[in-house]
Design a protein around this motif. Sequence first.
Motif, PDB file in Angstrom:
ATOM      1  N   ARG A 172      32.758  11.404  48.386  1.00  0.00           N
ATOM      2  CA  ARG A 172      32.696  10.304  47.423  1.00  0.00           C
ATOM      3  C   ARG A 172      32.605   8.959  48.147  1.00  0.00           C
ATOM      4  O   ARG A 172      33.220   8.745  49.179  1.00  0.00           O
ATOM      5  CB  ARG A 172      33.916  10.339  46.511  1.00  0.00           C
ATOM      6  N   GLN A 173      31.803   8.050  47.554  1.00  0.00           N
ATOM      7  CA  GLN A 173      31.591   6.712  48.125  1.00  0.00           C
ATOM      8  C   GLN A 173      31.278   6.791  49.625  1.00  0.00           C
ATOM      9  O   GLN A 173      31.802   6.042  50.443  1.00  0.00           O
ATOM     10  CB  GLN A 173      32.794   5.815  47.856  1.00  0.00           C
ATOM     11  N   HIS A 174      30.369   7.680  49.947  1.00  0.00           N
ATOM     12  CA  HIS A 174      30.025   7.949  51.343  1.00  0.00           C
ATOM     13  C   HIS A 174      29.157   6.850  51.941  1.00  0.00           C
ATOM     14  O   HIS A 174      29.292   6.510  53.114  1.00  0.00           O
ATOM     15  CB  HIS A 174      29.300   9.297  51.417  1.00  0.00           C
ATOM     16  N   VAL A 176      26.384   3.166  50.993  1.00  0.00           N
ATOM     17  CA  VAL A 176      25.773   2.207  50.082  1.00  0.00           C
ATOM     18  C   VAL A 176      24.288   2.169  50.419  1.00  0.00           C
ATOM     19  O   VAL A 176      23.911   1.784  51.526  1.00  0.00           O
ATOM     20  CB  VAL A 176      26.388   0.806  50.206  1.00  0.00           C
ATOM     21  N   ASN A 181      26.037   2.704  45.131  1.00  0.00           N
ATOM     22  CA  ASN A 181      26.915   3.703  45.718  1.00  0.00           C
ATOM     23  C   ASN A 181      26.180   5.033  45.861  1.00  0.00           C
ATOM     24  O   ASN A 181      25.392   5.425  45.001  1.00  0.00           O
ATOM     25  CB  ASN A 181      28.150   3.914  44.835  1.00  0.00           C
ATOM     26  N   ASP A 183      27.381   8.939  46.455  1.00  0.00           N
ATOM     27  CA  ASP A 183      28.222  10.103  46.704  1.00  0.00           C
ATOM     28  C   ASP A 183      27.308  11.155  47.311  1.00  0.00           C
ATOM     29  O   ASP A 183      26.207  11.393  46.795  1.00  0.00           O
ATOM     30  CB  ASP A 183      28.828  10.640  45.410  1.00  0.00           C
TER      31      ASP A 183
END
Length: 226
Positions: A172-174, A176, A181, A183
Amino acid sequence: MSNEPLLHWQPANPPERQPLSGQRVRLEPLDPARHGNDLWQALQGPQSDPALWDYMAYGPFSERSAFDAWLAGNAATSNPLFYTVIDLASASAQGLLSFLNIVPAHGSIEIGNICYGRAMQRTAQASEVIYLLAKYAFELGYRRLEWKCNAQNARSKRAAERFGFGYEGLFRQHMVIKDRNRDTAWYAMLDSEWPAVRRAFERWLAAENFDAAGQQRQTLAALRNG
């Protein structure tokens, strides 16, 4: 002290800048001077797929100069190591992709940066590309072949599962990407799994698995699970 058995591990070899040949395609190290015109038409021309760039960190390219600079940058690196996909029937470049996150010390390598023109998508040629890269990676001694994609990229997730990569989880939120965002869905194939996957690929790619119209007789998943 860990109870894991000793592996007596020897690092894998890095992939070399060399062609990989199949029945339908040949993978050549990316050469912008030789491949640039075909790739521009395949990836940005009138018959290209605009959705191709939706989940990429780059593109689309409105100007040829920017596209050429992108190709030149890709051709100059060894990690990622980019290949151009040559369709043998037409002798034209129809896409590119790479090995990346190459870690010989731990035997881990990834397939990614997959950019195909519309003509290459959902074809036997596209499947053979993955077979050739996987075969090469495991012959070099890698024990883990990875596939990662945006968790919203349904096409890439379906492809990973079809090719025999196992889903390992969600980061998750690996990243940008393009100010959005990302994932990341993680998939992998292990060296212990490759022999069965390889047999299924080779049976699927065989000429007798396709009818006169070029339609498959048995699916890759059916051959792998049968």
